[in-house]
Design an enzyme around this catalytic site. Structure first.
Site, PDB file in Angstrom:
ATOM      1  N   ALA A  66       0.863  -1.186   0.000  1.00 23.68           N
ATOM      2  CA  ALA A  66       0.000   0.000   0.000  1.00 23.68           C
ATOM      3  C   ALA A  66       0.895   1.230   0.000  1.00 23.68           C
ATOM      4  O   ALA A  66       2.056   1.164   0.423  1.00 23.68           O
ATOM      5  CB  ALA A  66      -0.897  -0.024   1.233  1.00 23.68           C
ATOM      6  N   GLY A 109       0.651  -5.080   0.855  1.00 19.41           N
ATOM      7  CA  GLY A 109      -0.503  -5.177  -0.040  1.00 19.41           C
ATOM      8  C   GLY A 109      -0.162  -5.828  -1.369  1.00 19.41           C
ATOM      9  O   GLY A 109      -1.036  -6.423  -2.016  1.00 19.41           O
ATOM     10  N   GLU A 112      -0.476  -9.411  -0.706  1.00 15.81           N
ATOM     11  CA  GLU A 112      -1.897  -9.708  -0.475  1.00 15.81           C
ATOM     12  C   GLU A 112      -2.680  -9.760  -1.788  1.00 15.81           C
ATOM     13  O   GLU A 112      -3.552 -10.607  -1.965  1.00 15.81           O
ATOM     14  CB  GLU A 112      -2.484  -8.662   0.482  1.00 15.81           C
ATOM     15  N   GLU A 132       4.470  -5.092   7.365  1.00 12.82           N
ATOM     16  CA  GLU A 132       3.681  -4.033   8.008  1.00 12.82           C
ATOM     17  C   GLU A 132       4.085  -3.777   9.443  1.00 12.82           C
ATOM     18  O   GLU A 132       3.963  -2.657   9.940  1.00 12.82           O
ATOM     19  CB  GLU A 132       2.183  -4.392   7.960  1.00 12.82           C
TER      20      GLU A 132
HETATM   21  N1  CAA Z   1       4.626   3.244  -0.426  1.00 17.17           N
HETATM   22  C1  CAA Z   1       5.050   4.413  -0.943  1.00 17.17           C
HETATM   23  N2  CAA Z   1       6.231   4.565  -1.566  1.00 17.17           N
HETATM   24  C2  CAA Z   1       7.029   3.490  -1.637  1.00 17.17           C
HETATM   25  C3  CAA Z   1       6.659   2.243  -1.121  1.00 17.17           C
HETATM   26  C4  CAA Z   1       5.385   2.136  -0.490  1.00 17.17           C
HETATM   27  N3  CAA Z   1       4.902   0.975  -0.008  1.00 17.17           N
HETATM   28  N4  CAA Z   1       7.664   1.364  -1.333  1.00 17.17           N
HETATM   29  C5  CAA Z   1       8.614   2.038  -1.993  1.00 17.17           C
HETATM   30  N5  CAA Z   1       8.248   3.319  -2.179  1.00 17.17           N
HETATM   31  C6  CAA Z   1       9.011   4.381  -2.815  1.00 17.17           C
HETATM   32  C7  CAA Z   1      10.105   4.915  -1.926  1.00 17.17           C
HETATM   33  O1  CAA Z   1       9.605   5.855  -0.996  1.00 17.17           O
HETATM   34  C8  CAA Z   1      11.043   5.499  -2.948  1.00 17.17           C
HETATM   35  O2  CAA Z   1      10.528   6.750  -3.343  1.00 17.17           O
HETATM   36  P1  CAA Z   1      11.496   8.063  -3.362  1.00 17.17           P
HETATM   37  O3  CAA Z   1      12.531   7.746  -4.420  1.00 17.17           O
HETATM   38  O4  CAA Z   1      10.582   9.163  -3.728  1.00 17.17           O
HETATM   39  O5  CAA Z   1      12.098   8.164  -2.002  1.00 17.17           O
HETATM   40  C9  CAA Z   1      10.905   4.570  -4.138  1.00 17.17           C
HETATM   41  O6  CAA Z   1       9.678   3.871  -3.941  1.00 17.17           O
HETATM   42  C10 CAA Z   1      12.006   3.523  -4.195  1.00 17.17           C
HETATM   43  O7  CAA Z   1      12.064   2.874  -2.940  1.00 17.17           O
HETATM   44  P2  CAA Z   1      13.423   2.658  -2.103  1.00 17.17           P
HETATM   45  O8  CAA Z   1      14.350   3.794  -2.359  1.00 17.17           O
HETATM   46  O9  CAA Z   1      13.046   2.374  -0.684  1.00 17.17           O
HETATM   47  O10 CAA Z   1      13.974   1.361  -2.838  1.00 17.17           O
HETATM   48  P3  CAA Z   1      14.920   0.227  -2.246  1.00 17.17           P
HETATM   49  O11 CAA Z   1      15.278  -0.629  -3.389  1.00 17.17           O
HETATM   50  O12 CAA Z   1      16.008   0.820  -1.425  1.00 17.17           O
HETATM   51  O13 CAA Z   1      13.992  -0.622  -1.219  1.00 17.17           O
HETATM   52  C11 CAA Z   1      11.991  -1.789  -0.533  1.00 17.17           C
HETATM   53  C12 CAA Z   1      12.939  -1.374  -1.700  1.00 17.17           C
HETATM   54  C13 CAA Z   1      12.716  -2.756   0.393  1.00 17.17           C
HETATM   55  C14 CAA Z   1      10.799  -2.483  -1.160  1.00 17.17           C
HETATM   56  C15 CAA Z   1      11.563  -0.524   0.242  1.00 17.17           C
HETATM   57  O14 CAA Z   1      11.105   0.460  -0.682  1.00 17.17           O
HETATM   58  C16 CAA Z   1      10.462  -0.772   1.215  1.00 17.17           C
HETATM   59  O15 CAA Z   1      10.708  -1.314   2.283  1.00 17.17           O
HETATM   60  N6  CAA Z   1       9.208  -0.369   0.888  1.00 17.17           N
HETATM   61  C17 CAA Z   1       8.091  -0.460   1.789  1.00 17.17           C
HETATM   62  C18 CAA Z   1       7.580  -1.898   1.899  1.00 17.17           C
HETATM   63  C19 CAA Z   1       6.435  -1.958   2.887  1.00 17.17           C
HETATM   64  O16 CAA Z   1       6.564  -1.645   4.044  1.00 17.17           O
HETATM   65  N7  CAA Z   1       5.251  -2.405   2.412  1.00 17.17           N
HETATM   66  C20 CAA Z   1       4.052  -2.501   3.217  1.00 17.17           C
HETATM   67  C21 CAA Z   1       3.203  -1.267   3.074  1.00 17.17           C
HETATM   68  S1  CAA Z   1       1.840  -1.223   4.190  1.00 17.17           S
HETATM   69  C22 CAA Z   1       0.661  -2.200   3.502  1.00 17.17           C
HETATM   70  O17 CAA Z   1       0.827  -2.740   2.416  1.00 17.17           O
HETATM   71  C23 CAA Z   1      -0.610  -2.323   4.306  1.00 17.17           C
HETATM   72  C24 CAA Z   1      -1.565  -3.359   3.845  1.00 17.17           C
HETATM   73  O18 CAA Z   1      -1.469  -4.494   4.183  1.00 17.17           O
HETATM   74  C25 CAA Z   1      -2.677  -2.983   2.992  1.00 17.17           C
END
Ligand code: CAA
Length: 258
Positions: A66, A109, A112, A132
């Site tokens: 998400a 998500g 999921e 999460e």
């Molecule tokens: N939401 C918004 N933006 C996101 C994102 C997310 N879930 N995941 C990545 N991005 C964005 C980053 O903010 C970044 O944007 P900027 O360049 O503007 O800063 C861009 O995508 C690239 O990401 P990274 O620089 O972090 O890339 P990386 O290769 O270093 O890392 C990653 C990759 C490990 C996937 C890392 O991006 C990450 O941990 N992302 C979040 C994963 C996460 O926590 N997902 C769960 C979300 S909550 C959810 O999904 C709730 C539910 O159940 C419905």
């Protein structure tokens, strides 16, 4: 229709493909992106020429979850008044089988949504996880339920409590995915499976998908009764007559999807 966050095409006869296309955010599932996916999937679902769907991302990310930037300012009541992202996509209402073709990150998500498809084909680089807990929340679109049913309680606890990620090979071993293929082949594998499904009677495929999904929802007795009902329904179809006649006449059936 033109889209901003997805690409839509038909990579093979009878197969519709929706590709998440927000690479700069690793396909984070923002509301506008979800609205577009829902619209495109609905259009394919009501197209009689389409027998199976593929939902995919890019090589680096199926979807990283998400959109955290969108959720950051949201309150509990804001979230209460919006449906979960899997409910918003409403993949369960789609009668046509959906294959998730997953490469790279399938987190939160993203994992999921892949699990709410009917089959998953993964590239060797795919990574599945529910991180999460790192955000002070928990999966909110089916992760605690679907992942637990796929991989079992012990591993599900570890994945969701410690942010353990599963490689594609592990996901295969634990029954989360159907196939694992090299990066340059996984899409062909997904298309091949989708083509096989699209070559069947859409009536029989729909009744089969519905009946299998009941196995997640009900007791064995109720599920068996549901299967029996769909089995009888199939006997009312033109495709049943054609399928059996074609077998006896030693030819390929010509499905009418009626
Ligand atoms: N939401 C918004 N933006 C996101 C994102 C997310 N879930 N995941 C990545 N991005 C964005 C980053 O903010 C970044 O944007 P900027 O360049 O503007 O800063 C861009 O995508 C690239 O990401 P990274 O620089 O972090 O890339 P990386 O290769 O270093 O890392 C990653 C990759 C490990 C996937 C890392 O991006 C990450 O941990 N992302 C979040 C994963 C996460 O926590 N997902 C769960 C979300 S909550 C959810 O999904 C709730 C539910 O159940 C419905």
């Amino acid at each position: 229709m033109t889209y901003e966050f997805i690409l839509v095409d038909q990579p093979a006869a009878g197969v519709g493909r929706v590709q998440l296309n927000r690479p700069q955010a690793l396909n984070a599932l923002s509301s506008p992106l979800l609205d577009e996916v829902m619209a495109a999937m609905r259009a394919f679902n009501s197209d009689d020429g389409i027998g199976a769907l593929i939902l995919t991302g890019n090589d680096k990310a199926f979807a990283a979850g998400a959109d955290i930037k969108e959720m950051e300012g949201k309150t509990a009541i804001d979230m209460l008044m919006t449906r979960s992202l899997t409910d918003r996509l409403d993949l369960k209402m789609h009668s046509k089988p959906i294959i998730a073709a997953v490469s790279g990150y399938a987190l939160g998500g993203g994992c999921e949504i892949a699990m709410s498809c009917d089959m998953i084909v993964a590239s060797e680089t795919a990574v599945f996880g529910q991180p999460e807990i790192n955000l002070g929340i928990l999966p909110g679109a089916g992760g605690t339920q679907r992942l637990t049913r796929s991989v079992g309680k012990a591993l599900a606890m570890e994945i969701m409590l410690t942010d353990r990620r599963l490689s594609a090979e592990e996901a295969l071993r634990y029954g989360l995915v159907n196939r694992v293929a090299p990066l340059d082949e996984y899409m062909d594998v997904a298309i091949n499976i989708a083509q096989k499904v699209a070559g069947k009677s859409q009536v029989a495929a729909r009744l089969t998908k519905e009946a299998i999904n009941q196995a997640y929802e009900t007791s064995l007795e109720t599920g068996l009764a549901f299967e029996r009902r769909n089995f009888l329904l199939a006997f009312g179809s033109e495709d049943k007559s054609e399928g059996m006649r074609a077998f006896i006449e030693k030819r390929r059936p010509a499905w009418r999807n009626r």
